[in-house]
Design an enzyme around this catalytic site. Structure first.
Site, PDB file in Angstrom:
ATOM      1  N   ASP A  60       0.738  -1.360   0.224  1.00  0.00           N
ATOM      2  CA  ASP A  60       0.162  -0.094   0.042  1.00  0.00           C
ATOM      3  C   ASP A  60       0.626   0.614   0.022  1.00  0.00           C
ATOM      4  O   ASP A  60       1.797   1.070   1.248  1.00  0.00           O
ATOM      5  CB  ASP A  60      -0.344  -0.043   0.992  1.00  0.00           C
ATOM      6  CG  ASP A  60      -2.192   0.795   1.575  1.00  0.00           C
ATOM      7  OD1 ASP A  60      -2.101   1.588   0.314  1.00  0.00           O
ATOM      8  OD2 ASP A  60      -2.828   0.724   2.007  1.00  0.00           O
ATOM      9  N   ASP A  61      -0.110   2.061  -0.695  1.00  0.00           N
ATOM     10  CA  ASP A  61       1.727   3.243  -0.800  1.00  0.00           C
ATOM     11  C   ASP A  61       3.321   2.705  -0.721  1.00  0.00           C
ATOM     12  O   ASP A  61       4.025   3.464  -0.594  1.00  0.00           O
ATOM     13  CB  ASP A  61       0.961   4.450  -0.076  1.00  0.00           C
ATOM     14  CG  ASP A  61      -0.234   4.614   0.131  1.00  0.00           C
ATOM     15  OD1 ASP A  61      -0.789   4.045  -0.600  1.00  0.00           O
ATOM     16  OD2 ASP A  61      -0.328   5.759   0.916  1.00  0.00           O
ATOM     17  N   CYS A 100      -6.101   4.305  -4.203  1.00  0.00           N
ATOM     18  CA  CYS A 100      -6.114   2.536  -3.825  1.00  0.00           C
ATOM     19  C   CYS A 100      -7.346   1.952  -4.716  1.00  0.00           C
ATOM     20  O   CYS A 100      -6.828   0.452  -5.063  1.00  0.00           O
ATOM     21  CB  CYS A 100      -6.340   2.368  -2.226  1.00  0.00           C
ATOM     22  SG  CYS A 100      -7.153   0.993  -1.664  1.00  0.00           S
ATOM     23  N   LYS A 153      -6.396  -5.404   3.530  1.00  0.00           N
ATOM     24  CA  LYS A 153      -7.365  -4.563   3.281  1.00  0.00           C
ATOM     25  C   LYS A 153      -7.801  -4.598   2.253  1.00  0.00           C
ATOM     26  O   LYS A 153      -7.583  -4.672   0.684  1.00  0.00           O
ATOM     27  CB  LYS A 153      -5.939  -3.383   2.963  1.00  0.00           C
ATOM     28  CG  LYS A 153      -6.767  -1.749   2.250  1.00  0.00           C
ATOM     29  CD  LYS A 153      -6.031  -1.204   2.581  1.00  0.00           C
ATOM     30  CE  LYS A 153      -6.065   0.250   0.529  1.00  0.00           C
ATOM     31  NZ  LYS A 153      -5.191   1.665   1.793  1.00  0.00           N
ATOM     32  N   HIS A 155     -10.799  -1.945   1.085  1.00  0.00           N
ATOM     33  CA  HIS A 155     -11.163  -0.838   0.653  1.00  0.00           C
ATOM     34  C   HIS A 155     -11.960  -1.185  -0.792  1.00  0.00           C
ATOM     35  O   HIS A 155     -11.712   0.004  -1.630  1.00  0.00           O
ATOM     36  CB  HIS A 155      -9.759  -0.196   0.749  1.00  0.00           C
ATOM     37  CG  HIS A 155     -10.398   1.355   0.227  1.00  0.00           C
ATOM     38  ND1 HIS A 155      -9.689   2.037   0.344  1.00  0.00           N
ATOM     39  CD2 HIS A 155     -11.232   2.520   0.207  1.00  0.00           C
ATOM     40  CE1 HIS A 155      -9.718   3.704   0.244  1.00  0.00           C
ATOM     41  NE2 HIS A 155     -10.919   3.458   1.032  1.00  0.00           N
ATOM     42  N   HIS A 296       0.613   2.931   4.016  1.00  0.00           N
ATOM     43  CA  HIS A 296      -0.320   3.587   4.122  1.00  0.00           C
ATOM     44  C   HIS A 296      -0.518   4.581   5.683  1.00  0.00           C
ATOM     45  O   HIS A 296      -0.384   3.569   6.481  1.00  0.00           O
ATOM     46  CB  HIS A 296      -2.019   3.021   4.045  1.00  0.00           C
ATOM     47  CG  HIS A 296      -2.985   3.927   3.645  1.00  0.00           C
ATOM     48  ND1 HIS A 296      -3.613   4.873   4.449  1.00  0.00           N
ATOM     49  CD2 HIS A 296      -3.592   4.214   2.840  1.00  0.00           C
ATOM     50  CE1 HIS A 296      -4.872   5.436   3.810  1.00  0.00           C
ATOM     51  NE2 HIS A 296      -4.247   5.053   2.715  1.00  0.00           N
ATOM     52  N   ASP A 348      -0.270  -0.814  -4.653  1.00  0.00           N
ATOM     53  CA  ASP A 348      -0.782  -0.267  -4.687  1.00  0.00           C
ATOM     54  C   ASP A 348      -1.311   1.237  -5.345  1.00  0.00           C
ATOM     55  O   ASP A 348      -2.786   1.297  -6.589  1.00  0.00           O
ATOM     56  CB  ASP A 348      -2.333  -0.455  -4.244  1.00  0.00           C
ATOM     57  CG  ASP A 348      -2.747   0.798  -3.457  1.00  0.00           C
ATOM     58  OD1 ASP A 348      -1.389   1.071  -2.805  1.00  0.00           O
ATOM     59  OD2 ASP A 348      -3.502   1.261  -2.638  1.00  0.00           O
ATOM     60  N   ASN A 349      -0.188   1.805  -5.678  1.00  0.00           N
ATOM     61  CA  ASN A 349       0.162   3.464  -5.601  1.00  0.00           C
ATOM     62  C   ASN A 349       1.276   3.669  -5.430  1.00  0.00           C
ATOM     63  O   ASN A 349       1.708   3.199  -4.315  1.00  0.00           O
ATOM     64  CB  ASN A 349      -1.109   3.932  -5.374  1.00  0.00           C
ATOM     65  CG  ASN A 349      -1.599   4.566  -3.671  1.00  0.00           C
ATOM     66  OD1 ASN A 349      -2.914   3.856  -3.484  1.00  0.00           O
ATOM     67  ND2 ASN A 349      -0.555   4.988  -3.683  1.00  0.00           N
ATOM     68  N   LYS A 378       1.507   9.764  -5.120  1.00  0.00           N
ATOM     69  CA  LYS A 378       0.507   9.391  -5.057  1.00  0.00           C
ATOM     70  C   LYS A 378      -0.743  10.413  -5.233  1.00  0.00           C
ATOM     71  O   LYS A 378      -0.505  11.490  -4.826  1.00  0.00           O
ATOM     72  CB  LYS A 378       0.225   9.200  -3.316  1.00  0.00           C
ATOM     73  CG  LYS A 378      -1.741   8.353  -2.884  1.00  0.00           C
ATOM     74  CD  LYS A 378      -1.075   7.991  -1.195  1.00  0.00           C
ATOM     75  CE  LYS A 378      -2.924   7.342  -1.146  1.00  0.00           C
ATOM     76  NZ  LYS A 378      -2.971   6.784  -0.092  1.00  0.00           N
TER      77      LYS A 378
HETATM   78  C1  NG6 Z   1      -7.810  10.627   1.387  1.00  0.00           C
HETATM   79  C2  NG6 Z   1      -7.293  10.810   2.756  1.00  0.00           C
HETATM   80  C3  NG6 Z   1      -5.850   9.972   2.717  1.00  0.00           C
HETATM   81  C4  NG6 Z   1      -5.812   9.012   2.098  1.00  0.00           C
HETATM   82  C5  NG6 Z   1      -6.337   8.488   0.945  1.00  0.00           C
HETATM   83  C6  NG6 Z   1      -6.565   6.986   0.235  1.00  0.00           C
HETATM   84  C7  NG6 Z   1      -7.469  13.011   3.909  1.00  0.00           C
HETATM   85  C8  NG6 Z   1      -7.626  14.501   3.815  1.00  0.00           C
HETATM   86  N1  NG6 Z   1      -7.054  12.152   2.621  1.00  0.00           N
HETATM   87  O1  NG6 Z   1      -8.504  11.176   1.507  1.00  0.00           O
HETATM   88  O2  NG6 Z   1      -5.459   9.882   4.194  1.00  0.00           O
HETATM   89  O3  NG6 Z   1      -6.132   7.725   3.064  1.00  0.00           O
HETATM   90  O4  NG6 Z   1      -7.327   9.128   0.923  1.00  0.00           O
HETATM   91  O5  NG6 Z   1      -5.361   6.652   0.373  1.00  0.00           O
HETATM   92  O6  NG6 Z   1      -8.477  12.291   4.224  1.00  0.00           O
HETATM   93  S1  NG6 Z   1      -5.809   5.519  -0.309  1.00  0.00           S
HETATM   94  O7  NG6 Z   1      -3.954   4.428  -0.359  1.00  0.00           O
HETATM   95  O8  NG6 Z   1      -6.803   4.500   0.695  1.00  0.00           O
HETATM   96  O9  NG6 Z   1      -6.295   5.734  -2.124  1.00  0.00           O
HETATM   97 CA    CA Z   2      -2.797   2.869  -1.393  1.00  0.00          CA
END
Ligand code: NG6
Ligand code: CA
Length: 540
Positions: A60-61, A100, A153, A155, A296, A348-349, A378
């Protein structure tokens, strides 16, 4: 059952004695596995060509430069390095989006996420995004006789309209092809901090029901705003809802006290559950989607990793991921499964530093370069957003080496289907290409000729896009390329124009727009991008 047929190219390549021996062991094991595989005959599929176990480890990330076999020198990732040293390391390996949910959607369905509304970052109470009946990577493999599990995860939403946290959480993974699931329902910076096993929240006490909301539930409930001074990790943007384990999150929840986990125990739990799944299915083909949460936010790895990377909790979480990879490899060794298992490692990113918490990712970064030579990260359609570590390993079948072919997580579905000879319906996996020969490192095998890169994708076909085509990269922007988050210490390049063109071979950082010098190439790629966006399908 017939011994699996093997293409002659496997033998035409020069092998050293060790790899020849590994090959023999692999073939014996493949044969043994064939004989032992229960239920494989029960479904009306053509005779499989090969039936390796398949494990996809999705970080993740994780950025291109976050592991030592891709250039990290500040901290080392010995297990991921070992995976690469025993397999194939791709220098043009991608995920399909820079957040993600759309990458995971595309990975499982084989279809670009922008084609489906509602595939942007899923909220805590979001419904199941992949609808039952959609052919998916796990459903194709399950129908070919595999036992499929997702651990980690999710999501991708749960439930029809929203998750029924106190009841049956369906539809979800079990309705789209997985036989088993053990999940973190969204991301751990979103509420609630509970595990979902099968259709239910694990250890939920019915007398203490779980209530989840995007608005405050009880008037005097402590939040990241009202009790900011009590937090052990301060938030920097968003993430100021309900506090659990001293960390405030996105969203609000009450109840479910007995079901709540400690952030520090997530990775250990994924590993424990994965070991049990592998052991239980060692005598039959299985597919494991190991969906790590590292790195993450909130970055809160187990205490034993704290301070170990020298770059703060972000690097420590990468070390935890590396430990997970080592444990999975050791488990395969324990059961003698390594030579019969295709492992795919990906992300994933791309990376982000400040993603909503003051966790030292910016201040303790030191000389570490999470995106390696690339820009962005990201949320962006620059290379740093989607070009990530990508490794395949299958000892005896995949030669040790390196490839600059373009490969993407979206291709795993069609490639694995081809590998195990699972039929791919015409309406399935619309953008997933069968590039299994490239993923297996076969000589002269070709990857993709082009790849669309999207960001979070909430604007559908009107959003920001990148198009990698050979060594060229076209960018089409709605706005400036960065999100609000701090992605790197360097300022992002800010092309002012809607379209810009980069020559990745000499400008991997996408800093010099050469569209003026190459108007024909620019026009050709704009046309190709438009076709991908409007044609509805890119799989031939
Ligand atoms: C964003 C969140 C970030 C992260 C992302 C999802 C805020 C300001 N930022 O909206 O922290 O959670 O979403 O990340 O809330 S991901 O890797 O799951 O796509
Ligand atoms: Ca991610």
């Amino acid at each position: 059952m017939a011994f699996p047929s093997v293409r002659s190219t496997r033998f035409s390549r020069p092998h050293n004695a060790a790899s020849r021996n590994r090959l023999v062991v692999a073939l014996v094991l493949l044969g043994a596995c064939e004989l032992a595989a229960p239920g494989a005959d029960e479904r009306a599929t053509p005779a499989p060509r090969e039936r390796p176990n398949i494990i996809v480890i999705m970080a993740d990330d994780l950025g291109y430069g976050d592991v030592s076999c891709y250039g990290s020198t500040v901290f080392k990732t010995p297990s991921i390095d070992r995976l690469a040293a025993e397999g194939h390391r791709f220098t043009s390996g991608y995920c399909s989006a820079s957040t993600c949910t759309p990458t995971r959607y595309s990975f499982l369905t084989g279809t670009y996420a922008f084609r489906t509304k509602g595939t942007g970052i899923a909220p805590p109470n979001g419904p199941a995004i992949i609808r039952p009946g959609t052919p998916t990577l796990p459903s194709l493999l399950r129908d070919a006789g595999y036992r499929a599990a997702v651990i980690g995860k999710w999501h991708l939403g749960l439930g029809d309209k929203e998750p029924d946290w106190n009841g049956t959480l369906a539809p979800g993974p079990l309705e789209i092809g997985f036989d088993e699931c053990f999940l973190l329902p969204t991301t751990n910076d979103r509420v609630p901090q509970v595990y979902v096993e099968g259709h239910r929240v694990l250890n939920l006490d019915p007398s203490d029901p779980l209530t989840v909301s995007d608005k405050p539930i009880a008037p005097n409930e402590p939040t990241g705003v009202s009790h900011r001074d009590t937090l052990r990790m301060n938030w920097s943007h968003g993430h100021n809802g309900t506090i659990h384990n001293g960390i405030s999150r996105i969203g609000f929840y009450t109840g479910g006290t007995a079901a709540r986990f400690r952030d520090e125990d997530l990775a250990d739990t994924w590993v424990k559950k994965s070991k049990a799944f592998i052991a239980a299915n060692k005598d039959r083909p299985f597919f494991l989607f190991f969906a790590s949460h590292d790195n993450h936010v909130p970055r809160m790895p187990h205490e034993r990793f704290h301070g170990k990377s020298g770059t703060g909790l972000r690097g420590d979480a990468v070390l935890e991921l590396d430990w997970c990879v080592g444990e999975i490899m050791a488990t395969l060794d324990t059961h003698g499964l390594a030579t019969n298992t295709l492992v795919i490692f990906c992300s994933d990113n791309g990376p982000v530093l400040d993603d909503g918490y003051e966790d030292g990712a910016v201040t303790e970064l030191g000389g570490h370069h999470p995106t390696g030579p690339f820009s962005g990260g990201k949320y962006t359609v620059l290379e740093g957003g989607t070009r990530t570590p990508f490794i395949t390993r299958w000892p005896g079948r995949i030669p040790v080496g390196e490839s600059d072919e373009i490969v993407c997580t979206i291709d795993v579905a069609a490639s694995c289907a081809a590998l195990v000879n699972a039929p791919l319906p015409a309406h399935a996996c619309l953008d997933s290409l069968d590039i299994h020969s490239a993923l297996l490192g076969e000589p002269d095998a070709q990857g993709r000729t082009d790849l669309l890169q999207q960001d979070n994708g909430t604007k559908g076909t009107q959003g920001n896009f990148g198009l990698r085509s050979g060594d060229w990269k076209l960018i089409r922007l709605v706005n400036a390329p960065g999100g609000q988050a701090v992605i790197s210490k360097q300022p992002l390049p800010k092309p002012a124009k809607r379209h810009s063109l980069y020559s990745l071979a000499d400008d991997p950082g996408e800093r010099n727009d050469v569209s003026q010098q190459h108007p024909k190439k620019t026009a050709e790629l704009i046309q190709r991008l438009d076709a991908i966006l409007t044609d509805g399908q890119t799989r031939p």
